[in-house]
Design a protein around this motif. Sequence first.
Motif: not given
Length: 314
Positions: A6-20, A24-31
């Motif tokens: 989860a930490k790695e995914l969040l870091q990729k999302y913040l670094n704009k390195q996450a796949s589409p 989507k998974k991070v944004e659903e989690w944030y919601a």
Amino acid sequence: MTEEQAKELLQKYLNKQASPQEQKKVEEWYATLHQENIELAADRKAAIGAQMLAHLQVVMCQKPKYVKVFKLQSFIRIAATVLIIITLGISIWKLITPVKLENQVTVVTGSTERKHITLSDGSVVSLGPSAKLCYPKAFASNNRQIALKEGEAFFDIAHQEKRPFTVHTASGVDIRVLGTSFKVKSYQASKHIEVAVITGKVAVSNKKVNLGTLIKDEFLIYDKTAGRAAIGKSKAVAYIELAFDGASLEQVINKLQYVYSIKISMSDSALSKLKSTAVFSSRQSPEEILDIICSLHHLKFNGSKNHKTFIIYR
């Protein structure tokens, strides 16, 4: 998904390195964080909180730098623009502002008044009625310049070969001489400017061209509207006084050359130091004056047939 994942995914999302899909998974989690009664383990909350706090600290540290750089760059650009405008403004002001002579003197005559002015070089200006003349108390080392703003004036200019004398008029016509006598008539209400040479030689010009070179007894009339000049012979003859008080023969010769537009040479350079004290008039011919001068020093002279070239000898 483990906590580390989860930490790695969040870091990729913040670094704009996450796949589409990962985005989507991070944004659903944030919601889901905004849903009420969501239950999270204490360690999970701590991990997410620490991660978000770290991200917030990074953003807070970067933002001021970005704003500061932006403001500094903007300030530099504005300052440079203002500096360019000021520089251009000063340059234009210097171009359109006429140069003022230091210690300038202005003389104005009344409608029935005449004045005689002796300049710092010994030249004499005789102002007619309703005239205005501007001149410096002391001339520059390499030139002599005055301005006839209005009216009529007669100029008897002291000969100084290395310091030409220039009379500027309000209409942009200039009269340049080395040593001679002439008359200028320049009224702003008149469409003409008149220059008449009594003795010597003058060059008349405007800002564009040389209008003509005048010698003794010649005059020039300049049409200010048409920008044309005409040269003719003077009908009325005027005379000036030629006074020498202990002047060397070289000085006498230089004066006579300019007054009569002639050439005088000496067979022996030692003759140039001979002193003369006498008063003549331009009414007299150059031959008559040379005859008197040579008689004083027991000299002789010969002249050409056209009376334009003379030589003095023992």
